[in-house]
Write an enzyme that holds these catalytic residues in place. Structure first.
Site, PDB file in Angstrom:
ATOM      1  N   ASP A  76      76.140  18.667  45.509  1.00  0.00           N
ATOM      2  CA  ASP A  76      76.508  18.576  44.094  1.00  0.00           C
ATOM      3  C   ASP A  76      77.828  19.309  43.874  1.00  0.00           C
ATOM      4  O   ASP A  76      78.668  19.405  44.786  1.00  0.00           O
ATOM      5  CB  ASP A  76      75.353  19.134  43.233  1.00  0.00           C
ATOM      6  CG  ASP A  76      75.314  18.536  41.839  1.00  0.00           C
ATOM      7  OD1 ASP A  76      76.082  19.006  40.971  1.00  0.00           O
ATOM      8  OD2 ASP A  76      74.517  17.605  41.600  1.00  0.00           O
ATOM      9  N   ASP A  77      78.023  19.859  42.706  1.00  0.00           N
ATOM     10  CA  ASP A  77      79.275  20.501  42.316  1.00  0.00           C
ATOM     11  C   ASP A  77      79.622  21.654  43.277  1.00  0.00           C
ATOM     12  O   ASP A  77      78.739  22.236  43.911  1.00  0.00           O
ATOM     13  CB  ASP A  77      79.108  21.046  40.882  1.00  0.00           C
ATOM     14  CG  ASP A  77      80.437  21.111  40.138  1.00  0.00           C
ATOM     15  OD1 ASP A  77      81.478  21.062  40.800  1.00  0.00           O
ATOM     16  OD2 ASP A  77      80.398  21.216  38.907  1.00  0.00           O
ATOM     17  N   LYS A 153      77.396  10.890  43.053  1.00  0.00           N
ATOM     18  CA  LYS A 153      76.906  11.280  41.726  1.00  0.00           C
ATOM     19  C   LYS A 153      78.132  11.561  40.878  1.00  0.00           C
ATOM     20  O   LYS A 153      78.988  12.366  41.263  1.00  0.00           O
ATOM     21  CB  LYS A 153      76.025  12.531  41.839  1.00  0.00           C
ATOM     22  CG  LYS A 153      75.670  13.130  40.479  1.00  0.00           C
ATOM     23  CD  LYS A 153      74.704  14.300  40.639  1.00  0.00           C
ATOM     24  CE  LYS A 153      74.511  15.043  39.330  1.00  0.00           C
ATOM     25  NZ  LYS A 153      73.581  16.174  39.472  1.00  0.00           N
ATOM     26  N   ASP A 155      79.666  12.650  37.273  1.00  0.00           N
ATOM     27  CA  ASP A 155      79.289  13.418  36.075  1.00  0.00           C
ATOM     28  C   ASP A 155      80.181  13.107  34.873  1.00  0.00           C
ATOM     29  O   ASP A 155      81.055  12.232  34.924  1.00  0.00           O
ATOM     30  CB  ASP A 155      79.345  14.915  36.461  1.00  0.00           C
ATOM     31  CG  ASP A 155      78.283  15.733  35.776  1.00  0.00           C
ATOM     32  OD1 ASP A 155      77.815  15.330  34.695  1.00  0.00           O
ATOM     33  OD2 ASP A 155      77.931  16.818  36.297  1.00  0.00           O
ATOM     34  N   ARG A 211      71.760   8.537  34.681  1.00  0.00           N
ATOM     35  CA  ARG A 211      70.959   9.602  34.066  1.00  0.00           C
ATOM     36  C   ARG A 211      70.629   9.211  32.630  1.00  0.00           C
ATOM     37  O   ARG A 211      71.458   8.628  31.935  1.00  0.00           O
ATOM     38  CB  ARG A 211      71.743  10.913  34.100  1.00  0.00           C
ATOM     39  CG  ARG A 211      71.587  11.671  35.426  1.00  0.00           C
ATOM     40  CD  ARG A 211      70.383  12.621  35.399  1.00  0.00           C
ATOM     41  NE  ARG A 211      70.604  13.606  34.357  1.00  0.00           N
ATOM     42  CZ  ARG A 211      71.327  14.718  34.510  1.00  0.00           C
ATOM     43  NH1 ARG A 211      71.846  15.012  35.691  1.00  0.00           N
ATOM     44  NH2 ARG A 211      71.505  15.554  33.511  1.00  0.00           N
ATOM     45  N   ASP A 215      70.419  17.854  31.186  1.00  0.00           N
ATOM     46  CA  ASP A 215      69.862  18.392  32.428  1.00  0.00           C
ATOM     47  C   ASP A 215      68.424  18.880  32.290  1.00  0.00           C
ATOM     48  O   ASP A 215      68.067  19.567  31.333  1.00  0.00           O
ATOM     49  CB  ASP A 215      70.708  19.580  32.920  1.00  0.00           C
ATOM     50  CG  ASP A 215      72.067  19.139  33.413  1.00  0.00           C
ATOM     51  OD1 ASP A 215      72.413  17.945  33.274  1.00  0.00           O
ATOM     52  OD2 ASP A 215      72.808  19.999  33.930  1.00  0.00           O
ATOM     53  N   GLN A 256      61.909  -0.745  30.456  1.00  0.00           N
ATOM     54  CA  GLN A 256      62.242  -2.171  30.422  1.00  0.00           C
ATOM     55  C   GLN A 256      63.671  -2.444  30.901  1.00  0.00           C
ATOM     56  O   GLN A 256      64.026  -3.585  31.156  1.00  0.00           O
ATOM     57  CB  GLN A 256      62.046  -2.703  29.006  1.00  0.00           C
ATOM     58  CG  GLN A 256      62.829  -1.921  27.972  1.00  0.00           C
ATOM     59  CD  GLN A 256      62.404  -2.229  26.543  1.00  0.00           C
ATOM     60  OE1 GLN A 256      62.422  -3.369  26.144  1.00  0.00           O
ATOM     61  NE2 GLN A 256      62.007  -1.220  25.792  1.00  0.00           N
TER      62      GLN A 256
HETATM   63  C1  GLA Z   1      76.035  18.647  35.058  1.00  0.00           C
HETATM   64  C2  GLA Z   1      75.033  17.696  35.701  1.00  0.00           C
HETATM   65  C3  GLA Z   1      74.134  18.499  36.628  1.00  0.00           C
HETATM   66  C4  GLA Z   1      74.975  19.185  37.698  1.00  0.00           C
HETATM   67  C5  GLA Z   1      76.024  20.062  37.060  1.00  0.00           C
HETATM   68  C6  GLA Z   1      77.043  20.588  38.069  1.00  0.00           C
HETATM   69  O1  GLA Z   1      75.429  19.563  34.215  1.00  0.00           O
HETATM   70  O2  GLA Z   1      74.297  17.009  34.742  1.00  0.00           O
HETATM   71  O3  GLA Z   1      73.155  17.670  37.214  1.00  0.00           O
HETATM   72  O4  GLA Z   1      75.570  18.194  38.508  1.00  0.00           O
HETATM   73  O5  GLA Z   1      76.765  19.345  36.075  1.00  0.00           O
HETATM   74  O6  GLA Z   1      78.026  21.379  37.501  1.00  0.00           O
END
Ligand code: GLA
Length: 457
Positions: A76-77, A153, A155, A211, A215, A256
């Site tokens: 991730d980040d 992913k 964002d 998404r 979060d 759906q």
């Molecule tokens: C957002 C995303 C999280 C994560 C953070 C990383 O909040 O929704 O899932 O990836 O950034 O900084």
């Protein structure tokens, strides 16, 4: 007059075919079923290095997680250097934490037979303030492809105000979709704009997953003003700190919109991070699975308890998530429980003709629930009354000595269950109902089931 009508009709046909073309984003072989994997964020945040990622990958390969389907290892980040390459503008990894570079990690992950994912944002910066991809879509997608990335992913932070309408969001996210496709490498595009601007209405045309909310955090039902909406339909503030119960509620109307190659992402799992009980984590895992969300583990795999392992390797629940029909379960009813919370029934069709049924206790009370089989179906008169089902409880084992034998028969039933189902507070029971042909099983005597809802305390 006739000519005008014919012209109008042919224009309409052209428009419809263009729309159909646009809707046909599906890339067979990519996310045919919801992606399964692990992501670094929920547990480690920015405190990551190549060891964090490779240690997790090794556990997936060695512990049986890969064998039950977990496949994507996602950074991730915070994998980033302070800035891009000064000459080429290409993204660079942090020189100390990821000293061997991202391609090295991808290669190591691939050697284990797993796939590799990375993170960026459709903004000037990532949510943790690192450089991001707005305006750099092509060079970033090209570099990810050169690194052999399999999953991105993407964002929503620092988006320069390019959101607030579906058109603005679509345009911004479509740039990366196009750039990824241009690379020729099949990279799963996991859009992460927190449900802003109703991605379920446009993301299926450009991405594999999106998404649906702000979060998740490791809480079963804490009410938090940072996650202010009651539903994501027209929610203007996705926020964060969304509890498991809240995300289940958000997902109820969106099933759906999902199907093979395009899935609602309820966010990464918190199972194993310590803030919830066994029953709560099993509910979390069950409902993510039934709603056909990606199941992306978010805990420290190197310090996993037996209890966590047991939940996340429940093959019967994973099979529901990975069922090739790809139909999210629907909520059939939701009843308020005195003292707070609700009791819900969800059910969904599976590829082999079975039906999955969940009884979800989101209340603080233990409940005794009578189940009416007709409630499981869209057309109860047609589907339920004439049929008899054998029910399997997917959180019980057929053989107590075989820890992986998930799914114990709880009898053959017609119309309704013969006895009420007992549910602890925050527990979910998941049953797989398998139709039985009584004429070819003359010895079977179905039990009659009567469904009533009572709380027993
Ligand atoms: C957002 C995303 C999280 C994560 C953070 C990383 O909040 O929704 O899932 O990836 O950034 O900084």
């Amino acid at each position: 007059m006739l000519t005008t009508t014919a012209l109008a009709l042919s224009t309409l046909a052209l428009r419809v075919s263009a729309e159909v073309k646009m809707a046909n984003h599906r890339r067979p072989g990519l996310a045919d079923t919801p992606p399964l994997g692990w992501n670094s964020w929920n547990k480690f945040g920015c405190d990551i290095s190549q060891d964090t990622i490779l240690d997790a990958a090794k556990v997936i390969a060695d512990s049986g997680l890969q064998a039950v389907g977990y496949e994507y290892v996602i950074i991730d980040d915070c994998w980033h250097a302070d800035e891009r390459d000064k000459n080429t503008s290409a993204p660079l990894a942090h020189p100390e934490r990821f000293s061997k570079g991202i391609k090295y990690i991808a290669d190591e992950v691939h050697k284990l037979g797993l796939k590799f994912g990375i993170y960026s944002s459709a903004g000037t910066h990532t949510c943790a303030g690192r450089f991001a991809s707005l305006g750099y879509e092509e060079i970033d997608a090209k570099t990810y492809a050169e690194w052999d990335v399999d999953y991105l992913k993407y964002d929503n932070c620092y988006n320069e105000g390019q959101s607030g309408t579906p058109e603005a969001s679509f345009k911004r996210y479509n740039k990366m979709s196009k750039a990824l496709k241009k690379t020729g490498r099949p990279i799963v595009y996991a859009l992460c704009n927190w449900g802003e601007d109703g991605p379920w209405n446009w993301a299926p045309t450009i991405s594999e997953t999106w998404r649906i909310s702000g979060d998740v955090w490791d809480s079963f039902d804490t009410v938090d003003d940072y996650c202010p909406c009651e539903t994501m339909i027209d929610c203007k503030m996705s926020g964060f700190h969304c509890s498991v119960s809240k995300i289940i509620e958000f997902s109820a109307s969106l099933g759906q919109k999902a199907g093979p190659g395009h899935w609602n992402d309820m966010d990464m799992l918190e199972v194993g991070n310590g803030g919830q009980t066994y029953d709560e984590y099993a509910t979390h895992f069950s409902m993510w699975a039934l709603a056909k969300s990606p199941l992306i583990l978010g805990h420290d795999l190197t310090a996993m308890t037996n209890e966590t392992y047991e939940i996340v390797t429940n093959k019967a629940i994973i099979a529901v998530n990975q069922d090739k029909l790809g139909k999210p379960a629907q909520r059939r009813w939701k009843r308020k429980i005195e003292g707070g919370g609700t009791l819900q029934m969800w059910s969904g069709q599976l590829d082999n003709g079975d039906t999955v049924v969940a009884l979800v206790n989101l209340s603080p009370r233990n409940l005794s629930v009578a189940v009416d089989i007709a409630d499981m179906f869209d057309a109860p008169e047609r589907d339920a009354k004439t049929k008899t089902y054998e029910f399997f409880d997917l959180w019980e084992r057929a053989d107590e000595n075989d820890l992986q034998s998930w799914g114990r028969s709880v009898g053959v039933h017609q119309n309704s269950f013969s006895a009420p189902v007992q549910l602890r507070s925050h527990q979910t029971k998941v049953f797989r109902a398998h139709p039985i042909n009584l004429s070819s099983n003359p010895d079977l005597v179905p039990q009659q089931v009567v469904f009533k809802t009572n709380s027993d305390n």
